[in-house]
Design an enzyme around this catalytic site. Structure first.
Site, PDB file in Angstrom:
ATOM      1  N   GLN A 204       0.834  -1.200   0.000  1.00 52.26           N
ATOM      2  CA  GLN A 204       0.000   0.000   0.000  1.00 52.26           C
ATOM      3  C   GLN A 204       0.870   1.251   0.000  1.00 52.26           C
ATOM      4  OE1 GLN A 204       0.038   2.140   2.778  1.00 52.26           O
ATOM      5  NE2 GLN A 204       0.996   0.798   4.301  1.00 52.26           N
TER       6      GLN A 204
ATOM      7  N   SER B 173       0.996   6.640   3.395  1.00 54.92           N
ATOM      8  CA  SER B 173       1.764   7.678   4.094  1.00 54.92           C
ATOM      9  C   SER B 173       2.820   8.298   3.193  1.00 54.92           C
ATOM     10  CB  SER B 173       2.475   7.088   5.308  1.00 54.92           C
ATOM     11  OG  SER B 173       1.565   6.803   6.318  1.00 54.92           O
TER      12      SER B 173
ATOM     13  N   SER C  95       5.016  -1.834   3.807  1.00 60.84           N
ATOM     14  CA  SER C  95       5.602  -3.158   4.011  1.00 60.84           C
ATOM     15  C   SER C  95       5.352  -4.001   2.769  1.00 60.84           C
ATOM     16  CB  SER C  95       5.067  -3.831   5.273  1.00 60.84           C
ATOM     17  OG  SER C  95       3.701  -3.649   5.393  1.00 60.84           O
TER      18      SER C  95
ATOM     19  N   GLU D  63      -8.868  -2.782   7.410  1.00 59.48           N
ATOM     20  CA  GLU D  63      -7.616  -3.094   8.080  1.00 59.48           C
ATOM     21  C   GLU D  63      -7.897  -3.250   9.572  1.00 59.48           C
ATOM     22  OE1 GLU D  63      -4.729  -0.039   8.438  1.00 59.48           O
ATOM     23  OE2 GLU D  63      -3.071  -1.458   8.663  1.00 59.48           O
TER      24      GLU D  63
ATOM     25  N   GLU E 240      -1.957   7.538  19.480  1.00 63.42           N
ATOM     26  CA  GLU E 240      -2.536   8.863  19.667  1.00 63.42           C
ATOM     27  C   GLU E 240      -3.757   9.042  18.757  1.00 63.42           C
ATOM     28  OE1 GLU E 240       0.670   8.214  19.137  1.00 63.42           O
ATOM     29  OE2 GLU E 240       1.705   8.900  20.946  1.00 63.42           O
TER      30      GLU E 240
END
Lengths: 389, 344, 389, 344
Positions: free
Chosen positions: A123, A126, A158, A241, A372
């Site tokens: 994927q 980011s 990954s 996910e 977070e």
């Protein structure tokens, strides 16, 4: 309320258990270090035996069973200490998104080789400048005739170094508000202009990658949804996910707790048995309890999913709690070795197992939604607190 | 009542920090840690020149150096030589250390036995020849001399008379080795109760030193976290505005200050041979070791993915923090001893 | 660096220790429940012996000594388990503010009776609508001839039901930005229109109060600083509250650790000695270490204060750490009693000591700056992180 | 595999919550807790009417009631009667309970002896007369009958034949009492191994019940915290926008969900007499007790000063949470038993 398997479930479990006993290869101690070809072969055997895509529609190579069976698979695979299918990104992210948004042709083309492990997915979400802030991504795709021309950089991907395909969020319209200008492409990782650079982790292993796109040409129709739908499509991916993650995580934790129990019952290098120390006993019991609490939280979320089609909100904390439990557990394990925990290589205790997983665990509170961000999500979406940003 | 370092000590700190920052910037540190031996072979004569090895240094002077070599890890057997071995050396060897001609370490742990510094050793000496197997020897492959604990005392053995097996280590600049002695010529340094007392003083000193280094490590981790929190933006704001980040940094700061206070107390107690030295050193080692681990883990988390990469310097500090926290047993072992003072 | 007392300090400590041994009354087990007149008498005896206002100028009844002597006093008083002087608000908040901002006349008038315990002070800072947000206060004072006429309500005021004077933050100018419109008055608590309503805490004791002001007339000159200086003057008060707090807190914690050690060494009602449990041993050692860490952190801040006149930043975390340590410690103590911890009255274990302090400790992270506010302060003022609000 | 309550059970939950909210709003709860006895003397017949005392209720049905009586504490010896005592009663007494004519509790702890439910009792019976001293008896001053553990079994003793000393309690609606028996007429309920097995089942059941109540307590504390965080403003914004508040609420939510999962698992195991019942009940009690305390402490902190007052309802829940966490020993005791299953 009944936690027992139905007769069908029990049969499935029994068959699976004995199949695993006969077929599962030994799991490599350290994730990023295993033999990928062997893993891929294992994925194929799993698929042939019908244990991949358990909940997916039969027409795309799945088995069309309820998520309960997937949960049973995860439990048993973990108890057998079997390796994971190498196509996790495809199975948990790309596949469900294609099922939800793909055209008939796309489903036909991509799903089967994904399940069998013949094709590996990665994927590209980011970017270096935008970690948790997906909508701030700047990788662009510009239409040029029948192709999108992609330029930019993604990170934390990954399997990119092994992948055949990438689900890629790109900016196709720079002139509209940031969420509205995104699209969601399927990109051939073997196309000219795609460069993968492995990023080594604190474990020393290259598990994630950077991907650079330099005038990569992607067929116009290799898009999920319409141009501008990228944000919505990506939310489907992330929902899946997280949705299917819970059982995988509590199964992982069960496996780690079992290893921890083995570890502390052994005589250590100094002749003492950690299990004779009441502080260690207390800590081990705490993690076993934590593991059971996550396991049954998953069951509750699963029950809601079976009844309503939507996973219950109970599950949203599982990843959060799991990541911290896994960090505590692996640190506890390392602590019983004293300075010996520092020795690497062939003299490492437990062949480096705990060393690797302790360090690896520090990523657990960062990857797939930082703790977070997950706490924000629970506060805002589950508890209805006002948004802080 | 005065809880400050002297002006000379503060000057020493300034020089030290500059020297280390200059010589061991993050790139150089990484290169050394990943090198064959993990040792900067050329730095030792410089340490001697700068007076770091002088016998006249008080332990408070040395405290400054140790805190700074936590802040910027020094790729040399300084801790092993001056903290673990030096107090046991005879005059001749001590002089060689002071001149920069000798490095040394302490070899105590043995396989299959309790491995604390104060646990009995099984290694034996007969006719001036020492035989035994030692494990987890700090800087064991980087020194000239071993101070070896044996059943009846402490002995000096030349490294050239031992069979040293170096190990890879998570902390690349402070590795461990196994050392086998097969009838190696051994010079007695202390025996009987004197040896036990000496070993006790060495352990106190080592705990204080570990705590001081841990404080340096924690301070560097906090500095990295704060700098990143000011500069890195997410959702249009520097991440330091979010309490999830800023409150974590505050907690690290508080723990760090606590650890520093205990480490200085311990160092003073060691320097002055204060009756509270044992408790102070146990407290400092237990607290500061955990504080350094906490600081590094918080800094890694605050950095997100980038803090989890091999390229970023943070993991070097994290592994050093883990080394320090594990030294001579985890914090729970030291707390058990503190509890014995309080409760038995 | 030298932790030993100087000969003068040692003499002061020895004299104080023997004086306390002879003079200190037994400390009431539960704070809010003591006999206030007895406490006031104790304050007078302390003052006569020269142990109140140790660091204050001699001309106002103090002793003009360095803060080191105050630290010694706090340590020794805690070790002797002596009660606190009842004038804590006067000593820690009102007094230092009057010394910093008061006119000569104000200093002459107020400081001596404050030290001797003849006059008790309280503070009026918080309001129901504005807890941590001092500048949002709405209690007003309007000039009418030679008097300010005060109307409004304050809350969380300890000792108000015993107090003779109140340091009161009021809004004197509603038309300027909120910080600029505040003034800082000294109000006679016996004046007509002042009503005090005790607020019972979760311990059952009335320790804090609400104060209602209904057309209370305050002489025009009973102000510290000029009209509009209220925010600045209040910051002096809070700085002093926090500045002198550290030693008091670590001394309190030392006292509690000592009691905890006594408790766990005793045989419990079930015939077992908690000190034989390794988990309890570990926890006790942890709190002893924490206490020492705060004690020496105070010494470091004190050294900075002696050298520079400004307390070191090290001290800013002491209250934060102390409050959490005190919560852990008292909960641990209660846990050794099992259900017996729930029994109140004459059958309560330890005469209710741990019960009271465990419940009372929950206020520690709220009063005198909530832990959330303190973490903000450290992040912004000490670490230089950007303001979140 | 099905982890949901039935439709009937969910209906029961709805009725129960409504009934309790109606009867025990925060003001009424406070008044009862601060009253002479801490008991709502009129509610018992209503419980019988509503079927809460029916012998046919499964433990899963009862689980719903127990969770809800944590959410809104019930000022009556319901836990004592139906959880602690009922499983030991003979048919006659059980019938009286079902009809609402009898309340009961269990008396086990004795001074100077280990006080766990499964520890041996010293109380003795001779010629049908029981003599002994019991302490920490839940609802001891509010019931008609005691089930008493003795050295050789379980006995029923009428409250009118015992000397009951009521105690004040932090938790005003679930107080403890000391009970002395001086040759009180005693009816045997179970002896020998049957008694030990029965007591084991009672303890499992009690742990599950405690966990369920704790879940109710934690849920109420979270609800109060979330409501306050939405409404209370500081520095111009609702405090729920600050991560110091919102992340704490998230943590409470996660712990609460974990506790709930364990409590339901334990309840199901008890209802089904599952082989994992012992471990499930230990796990649920340890986790949920601590989770309830954590939830209440977080809610008090989130409320600031107002949450620390006697007037606010929060401390009632906090004290109940502490009661539950302390029941039969703190969580570390239960974890020690779990560890024995795992490690020995």
């Amino acid at each position: 309320m009944d936690f027992r398997d139905t007769p069908e479930e029990a049969a499935f479990r029994a068959e699976l258990r004995s199949w695993l006993q006969e077929n599962a290869p030994e799991r490599a101690v350290e994730a990023g270090r295993g033999d990928f070809d062997a893993l891929r072969a294992w994925g194929g055997r799993l698929y042939d035996a019908g244990y991949v895509g358990i909940t997916w529609p039969e027409e795309y190579g799945g088995r069309g069973l309820s998520p309960t069976y997937q949960a049973i698979y995860l439990e048993e695979a973990s108890r057998a200490d079997a390796p994971n299918h190498p196509g996790v990104i495809g199975l948990n992210m790309a596949g469900p998104t294609i099922i939800a948004w793909g055209t008939g042709e796309q489903k036909q083309r991509y799903l089967k080789p994904l399940l069998s492990g013949e094709e590996i997915w990665c994927q590209g979400f980011s970017e270096p400048g935008s970690g948790s802030d997906l909508a701030a991504g700047r990788t662009s795709a510009v239409l040029d005739g029948d192709h999108w021309v992609v330029n930019g950089q993604k990170v934390w991907s990954s399997y990119a170094h092994k992948a055949d395909w990438c689900i890629l969020v790109v900016r196709t319209d720079p002139d509209v508000p940031k969420h509205a200008g995104l699209s969601y492409l399927i990109v051939d990782m073997h196309a000219p202009g795609v460069t993968v650079r492995p990023l080594h982790q604190i474990t020393g292993d290259p598990e994630f990658n950077e991907i650079f796109f330099d005038d990569v040409r992607v067929p116009r129709e290799s898009i999920l949804g319409q141009p501008g739908d990228g944000w919505k499509v990506a939310m489907t991916t992330l929902l899946h996910e997280r949705g299917t993650l819970g059982f995988a995580l509590s199964a992982e934790l069960e496996r780690m707790v079992n290893h921890l129990v083995d570890l502390v019952r052994e005589e250590g290098p100094d002749g003492r048995r950690p299990a004779d120390d009441p502080l260690i006993r207390d800590a081990v019991a705490r993690e076993w309890i934590e593991m059971q609490s996550l396991r049954f939280t998953n069951y509750r979320a699963l029950t809601t999913l079976l009844e309503t089609g939507i996973p219950g909100p109970e599950g949203s904390g599982v990843k959060l709690a799991w990541s911290e439990a896994n960090q505590r557990l692996t640190s506890l394990a390392q602590s019983v070795f004293g300075l010996h925990a520092q020795v690497t290589g062939e003299d490492a205790p437990w062949n480096g197992f705990w060393q690797y997983w302790q360090l690896r665990s520090r990523g657990n509170t960062i990857e797939a939604g930082t703790s977070e961000i997950l706490r924000n999500i629970i506060a805002e979406r589950v508890l209805g607190l006002p948004k802080g940003r | 009542m005065d809880f400050a370092f002297s002006e000379e000590q503060e000057q020493l700190r300034g020089f030290t920090r500059e020297f280390l920052a200059d010589r061991y910037d993050d790139v150089r540190l990484a290169r050394l840690a990943d090198s064959e031996t993990g040792v900067d072979a050329e730095v030792w004569p410089k340490l001697a020149e700068m007076g770091w090895l002088d016998a006249e240094l008080t332990f408070l002077d040395q405290a400054v150096l140790l805190e700074e070599t936590g802040y910027r890890p020094l790729a040399a057997p300084y801790f092993s030589t001056t903290v673990l071995a030096a107090p046991a050396l005879d005059d001749e060897a001590a002089k060689q250390v002071a001149d920069g001609r000798l490095t040394a370490t302490l070899a105590w742990a043995e396989p299959g036995m309790r491995q604390g510094l104060l646990h009995p050793a099984g290694t034996s000496v007969s006719d001036g020849r020492l035989t035994g197997q030692k494990v987890l020897v700090p800087d064991g492959a980087a020194v000239d001399l071993f101070v070896v604990t044996a059943a009846d005392g402490l002995y000096a053995v030349n490294a050239s008379d031992a069979v040293v097996t170096p190990h890879g280590g998570l902390d690349g600049t402070r590795r461990l080795a196994s050392v086998r002695f097969e009838g190696a010529p051994a010079r007695p340094l202390a025996t009987g109760e004197a040896a036990a007392a000496l070993l006790g003083r060495i352990r106190d000193r080592a705990y204080a030193a570990v705590a001081l280094e841990a404080v340096g490590v924690a301070q560097r981790a906090l500095d990295l976290l704060v700098a990143y929190a000011k500069e890195r933006k997410q959702f249009g704001k520097p991440i330091g505005v979010y309490q999830a980040v800023s409150h974590k940094a505050s907690d690290v700061y508080v723990r760090l200050q606590e650890a520093r206070s205990l480490a200085y107390w311990a160092a003073w107690c060691v320097a002055e041979d204060d009756p509270m030295a044992r408790q102070a050193c146990l407290a400092a080692k237990a607290h500061a070791g955990e504080a350094a681990v906490f600081a590094c883990e918080s800094a890694i988390q605050g950095h997100g993915g980038i803090g989890f990469t091999w390229e970023h310097v943070l993991h070097r500090y994290y592994k050093r923090a883990q080394w320090l926290a594990a030294f001579d047993g985890p914090a729970r072992d030291q707390r058990a001893e503190v509890a014995a003072f309080l409760l038995d």
